[in-house]
Motif scaffolding. Structure first.
Motif, PDB file in Angstrom:
ATOM      1  N   PHE A 154       0.837  -1.207   0.000  1.00 49.63           N
ATOM      2  CA  PHE A 154       0.000   0.000   0.000  1.00 49.63           C
ATOM      3  C   PHE A 154       0.871   1.256   0.000  1.00 49.63           C
ATOM      4  O   PHE A 154       0.627   2.197  -0.769  1.00 49.63           O
ATOM      5  N   ILE A 155       1.886   1.281   0.876  1.00 47.51           N
ATOM      6  CA  ILE A 155       2.772   2.453   0.958  1.00 47.51           C
ATOM      7  C   ILE A 155       3.522   2.634  -0.354  1.00 47.51           C
ATOM      8  O   ILE A 155       3.645   3.756  -0.872  1.00 47.51           O
ATOM      9  N   ALA A 156       4.036   1.541  -0.912  1.00 51.58           N
ATOM     10  CA  ALA A 156       4.795   1.619  -2.166  1.00 51.58           C
ATOM     11  C   ALA A 156       3.931   2.161  -3.302  1.00 51.58           C
ATOM     12  O   ALA A 156       4.356   3.039  -4.064  1.00 51.58           O
ATOM     13  N   LEU A 157       2.714   1.658  -3.419  1.00 50.45           N
ATOM     14  CA  LEU A 157       1.828   2.086  -4.510  1.00 50.45           C
ATOM     15  C   LEU A 157       1.253   3.483  -4.283  1.00 50.45           C
ATOM     16  O   LEU A 157       0.775   4.120  -5.232  1.00 50.45           O
ATOM     17  N   SER A 158       1.332   3.986  -3.042  1.00 50.42           N
ATOM     18  CA  SER A 158       0.784   5.320  -2.763  1.00 50.42           C
ATOM     19  C   SER A 158       1.554   6.421  -3.473  1.00 50.42           C
ATOM     20  O   SER A 158       1.086   7.553  -3.556  1.00 50.42           O
ATOM     21  N   ILE A 159       2.742   6.095  -4.013  1.00 49.95           N
ATOM     22  CA  ILE A 159       3.506   7.091  -4.757  1.00 49.95           C
ATOM     23  C   ILE A 159       2.718   7.611  -5.954  1.00 49.95           C
ATOM     24  O   ILE A 159       2.816   8.792  -6.318  1.00 49.95           O
ATOM     25  N   ILE A 160       1.883   6.752  -6.543  1.00 47.26           N
ATOM     26  CA  ILE A 160       1.121   7.147  -7.737  1.00 47.26           C
ATOM     27  C   ILE A 160       0.071   8.212  -7.411  1.00 47.26           C
ATOM     28  O   ILE A 160       0.079   9.289  -8.016  1.00 47.26           O
ATOM     29  N   PRO A 161      -0.840   7.965  -6.432  1.00 48.84           N
ATOM     30  CA  PRO A 161      -1.796   9.033  -6.102  1.00 48.84           C
ATOM     31  C   PRO A 161      -1.116  10.274  -5.515  1.00 48.84           C
ATOM     32  O   PRO A 161      -1.625  11.391  -5.676  1.00 48.84           O
ATOM     33  N   GLN A 162       0.030  10.086  -4.829  1.00 46.58           N
ATOM     34  CA  GLN A 162       0.753  11.243  -4.292  1.00 46.58           C
ATOM     35  C   GLN A 162       1.183  12.187  -5.413  1.00 46.58           C
ATOM     36  O   GLN A 162       1.035  13.412  -5.309  1.00 46.58           O
ATOM     37  N   ILE A 163       1.718  11.622  -6.488  1.00 40.79           N
ATOM     38  CA  ILE A 163       2.172  12.445  -7.614  1.00 40.79           C
ATOM     39  C   ILE A 163       0.999  13.212  -8.206  1.00 40.79           C
ATOM     40  O   ILE A 163       1.092  14.421  -8.477  1.00 40.79           O
ATOM     41  N   PHE A 164      -0.118  12.528  -8.394  1.00 38.24           N
ATOM     42  CA  PHE A 164      -1.300  13.190  -8.944  1.00 38.24           C
ATOM     43  C   PHE A 164      -1.819  14.281  -8.001  1.00 38.24           C
ATOM     44  O   PHE A 164      -2.215  15.359  -8.439  1.00 38.24           O
ATOM     45  N   LEU A 165      -1.781  14.013  -6.692  1.00 31.73           N
ATOM     46  CA  LEU A 165      -2.254  14.994  -5.716  1.00 31.73           C
ATOM     47  C   LEU A 165      -1.372  16.234  -5.694  1.00 31.73           C
ATOM     48  O   LEU A 165      -1.877  17.372  -5.650  1.00 31.73           O
ATOM     49  N   VAL A 166      -0.058  16.027  -5.737  1.00 34.67           N
ATOM     50  CA  VAL A 166       0.872  17.162  -5.748  1.00 34.67           C
ATOM     51  C   VAL A 166       0.644  18.023  -6.982  1.00 34.67           C
ATOM     52  O   VAL A 166       0.588  19.258  -6.904  1.00 34.67           O
ATOM     53  N   LYS A 167       0.487  17.387  -8.148  1.00 29.62           N
ATOM     54  CA  LYS A 167       0.260  18.147  -9.374  1.00 29.62           C
ATOM     55  C   LYS A 167      -1.093  18.858  -9.346  1.00 29.62           C
ATOM     56  O   LYS A 167      -1.222  19.983  -9.836  1.00 29.62           O
ATOM     57  N   ARG A 182       9.731  -8.743  -7.294  1.00 26.87           N
ATOM     58  CA  ARG A 182       8.592  -7.983  -6.779  1.00 26.87           C
ATOM     59  C   ARG A 182       8.875  -7.467  -5.370  1.00 26.87           C
ATOM     60  O   ARG A 182       8.589  -6.300  -5.044  1.00 26.87           O
ATOM     61  N   ALA A 183       9.456  -8.298  -4.525  1.00 28.52           N
ATOM     62  CA  ALA A 183       9.772  -7.898  -3.150  1.00 28.52           C
ATOM     63  C   ALA A 183      10.826  -6.793  -3.135  1.00 28.52           C
ATOM     64  O   ALA A 183      10.757  -5.859  -2.323  1.00 28.52           O
ATOM     65  N   PHE A 184      11.805  -6.908  -4.039  1.00 24.98           N
ATOM     66  CA  PHE A 184      12.857  -5.888  -4.109  1.00 24.98           C
ATOM     67  C   PHE A 184      12.253  -4.519  -4.410  1.00 24.98           C
ATOM     68  O   PHE A 184      12.554  -3.524  -3.739  1.00 24.98           O
ATOM     69  N   PHE A 185      11.409  -4.456  -5.435  1.00 25.75           N
ATOM     70  CA  PHE A 185      10.828  -3.158  -5.819  1.00 25.75           C
ATOM     71  C   PHE A 185       9.810  -2.670  -4.790  1.00 25.75           C
ATOM     72  O   PHE A 185       9.621  -1.461  -4.633  1.00 25.75           O
ATOM     73  N   VAL A 245      10.979   5.260  -1.405  1.00 24.51           N
ATOM     74  CA  VAL A 245      10.736   6.362  -2.337  1.00 24.51           C
ATOM     75  C   VAL A 245       9.435   7.071  -2.001  1.00 24.51           C
ATOM     76  O   VAL A 245       9.364   8.308  -1.990  1.00 24.51           O
ATOM     77  N   SER A 246       8.407   6.317  -1.714  1.00 20.70           N
ATOM     78  CA  SER A 246       7.098   6.889  -1.413  1.00 20.70           C
ATOM     79  C   SER A 246       7.121   7.738  -0.148  1.00 20.70           C
ATOM     80  O   SER A 246       6.567   8.847  -0.117  1.00 20.70           O
ATOM     81  N   ILE A 247       7.770   7.222   0.889  1.00  9.75           N
ATOM     82  CA  ILE A 247       7.865   7.978   2.147  1.00  9.75           C
ATOM     83  C   ILE A 247       8.685   9.244   1.945  1.00  9.75           C
ATOM     84  O   ILE A 247       8.306  10.325   2.423  1.00  9.75           O
ATOM     85  N   ALA A 248       9.816   9.129   1.246  1.00 13.68           N
ATOM     86  CA  ALA A 248      10.677  10.291   0.992  1.00 13.68           C
ATOM     87  C   ALA A 248       9.931  11.348   0.190  1.00 13.68           C
ATOM     88  O   ALA A 248      10.040  12.558   0.464  1.00 13.68           O
ATOM     89  N   TYR A 249       9.177  10.934  -0.818  1.00 11.88           N
ATOM     90  CA  TYR A 249       8.402  11.860  -1.653  1.00 11.88           C
ATOM     91  C   TYR A 249       7.380  12.609  -0.808  1.00 11.88           C
ATOM     92  O   TYR A 249       7.222  13.838  -0.928  1.00 11.88           O
TER      93      TYR A 249
END
Length: 362
Positions: A15-28, A92-95, A102-106
């Motif tokens: 969930f945290i890893a995939l949250s990078i996608i909505p985060q990018i859209f929200l920031v924009k 898959r586990a690595f990414f 990446v998501s937390i840092a973003y």
């Protein structure tokens, strides 16, 4: 650990890893409304957060942010050594692990500082035009050359002597406050307190990378390259403090840094400010009219030229094959954060200066 707990942790990490996608859209999405960002983030949430972190870390004499980056680097190396083989065996586990970080840092970056990239331009908040003619540029440069020569002569009493700053870099940090205090009496948005400015522990590395300083967006410490020449120190320090105040665009940080240095009561700060912006004006003139550039150079005191050459020689000494790569990376970073011209945006301070001084004396 029980299997159901392992699965739950995996789901949380996914969930945290995939949250990078909505985060990018929200920031924009939020960034598409500069007025909203200016009102509620840059002049609302951010100043309080920045002040809190400056209180927490500002009194510490060394850079906590640099230590944080050191530990982060160690953890990255550790992750690659321990988990690196997952790239081939458990891709898959690595990414998933990678994008959790990446998501937390973003998220933290944009919450702590990064949303300032989407605020209203300072030209709008100060009522300045962004356009100017070549003639206006020449007229302003004529004034800035005369003022630079005047201040230079007051200091040296000899137009051929270079200026040497009489202060240590620690003294310069302390003296910087005076300029912001004076500036804030006219423009309260530039109020700066408490101070959190430090020499970077990685000054040598910054020099090889071609940078004079940076703001740590996680600890809100203004980091200044401790190796750069003293006469450059006042404007560089003021530039990084401008970033601390939330002016993320490089041209705006240059502009605010100049204003703070030139409002300082100390003559060396004023000298640093004037020849700092004169260099940008001359660069713009050279781009537009090389002959005019040569003409203006003949009007500058030889001692000022010696200061310029001194700085040029300093950077040449540290030139290396990796520097262009670092500059290219930062250029891409700026473009990805609403500075379409990348590192060229530093030069756009000229537009702000020309229009600021339309009806003001130097």
């Amino acid at each position: 650990m029980p299997i159901y707990m392992t699965r739950k942790i995996k789901r949380i990490k996914t969930f945290i890893a995939l949250s990078i996608i909505p985060q990018i859209f929200l920031v924009k999405l939020l960034g598409s409304n500069p007025h909203l960002i200016e009102t509620y983030y840059s002049n609302g949430f951010y100043p309080k957060l920045s002040m809190l972190y400056r209180y927490i870390f500002g009194w510490i004499p060394f850079s906590i942010g640099d230590i944080f980056y050191t530990l982060l680097g160690i953890l990255i190396v550790r992750f690659l050594l321990i988990r690196g083989k997952w790239f081939f065996e458990h891709t898959r586990a690595f990414f998933r692990e990678l994008f959790v970080v990446v998501s937390i840092a973003y998220f933290v970056f944009h919450l702590f500082w990064g949303m300032n990239y989407y605020r209203q331009p300072i030209s709008k908040s100060m009522g300045l035009s962004e356009d100017y003619t070549s003639q206006q540029l020449y007229d302003f440069t004529e004034r800035i050359v005369a003022k630079s020569n005047e201040i230079h002569l007051k200091i040296t009493q000899n137009d051929s002597m270079k200026v040497v700053m009489p202060y240590s870099k620690e003294e310069t940090f302390t003296m910087t406050q005076n300029g912001f205090d004076n500036l804030a009496r006219q423009y309260p948005q530039f109020t700066y307190y408490p101070q959190s400015v430090k020499k970077s522990l990685y000054s040598k590395m910054l020099t090889y990378m071609g940078y004079s300083g940076y703001l740590n967006p996680f600890t809100h410490e203004a980091q200044v390259n401790g190796l750069i020449h003293n006469y450059k120190f006042p404007t560089t320090t003021c530039h990084e403090i401008a970033h601390q105040l939330g002016y993320s665009a490089e041209n705006e940080a240059n502009f605010v840094g100049y204003l703070a240095a030139v409002h300082n009561e100390d003559i060396y700060f004023k000298y640093s400010a004037y020849i700092f912006v004169m260099r940008y004006c001359l660069g713009e003139i050279r781009r537009r009219d090389p002959d005019k550039f040569v003409e203006f150079n003949t009007k500058i005191n030889p001692g000022i030229i010696k200061n310029y050459i001194e700085v040029s020689n300093f950077w040449k000494k540290y030139e290396n094959v990796a520097e262009p790569a670092f500059k290219s990376t930062y250029n891409t970073f700026l473009k990805a954060n609403s500075q379409k011209e990348g590192m060229k945006s530093y030069n756009y301070v000229v537009a702000l200066l020309v229009n600021y001084y339309k009806d003001r004396p130097l």
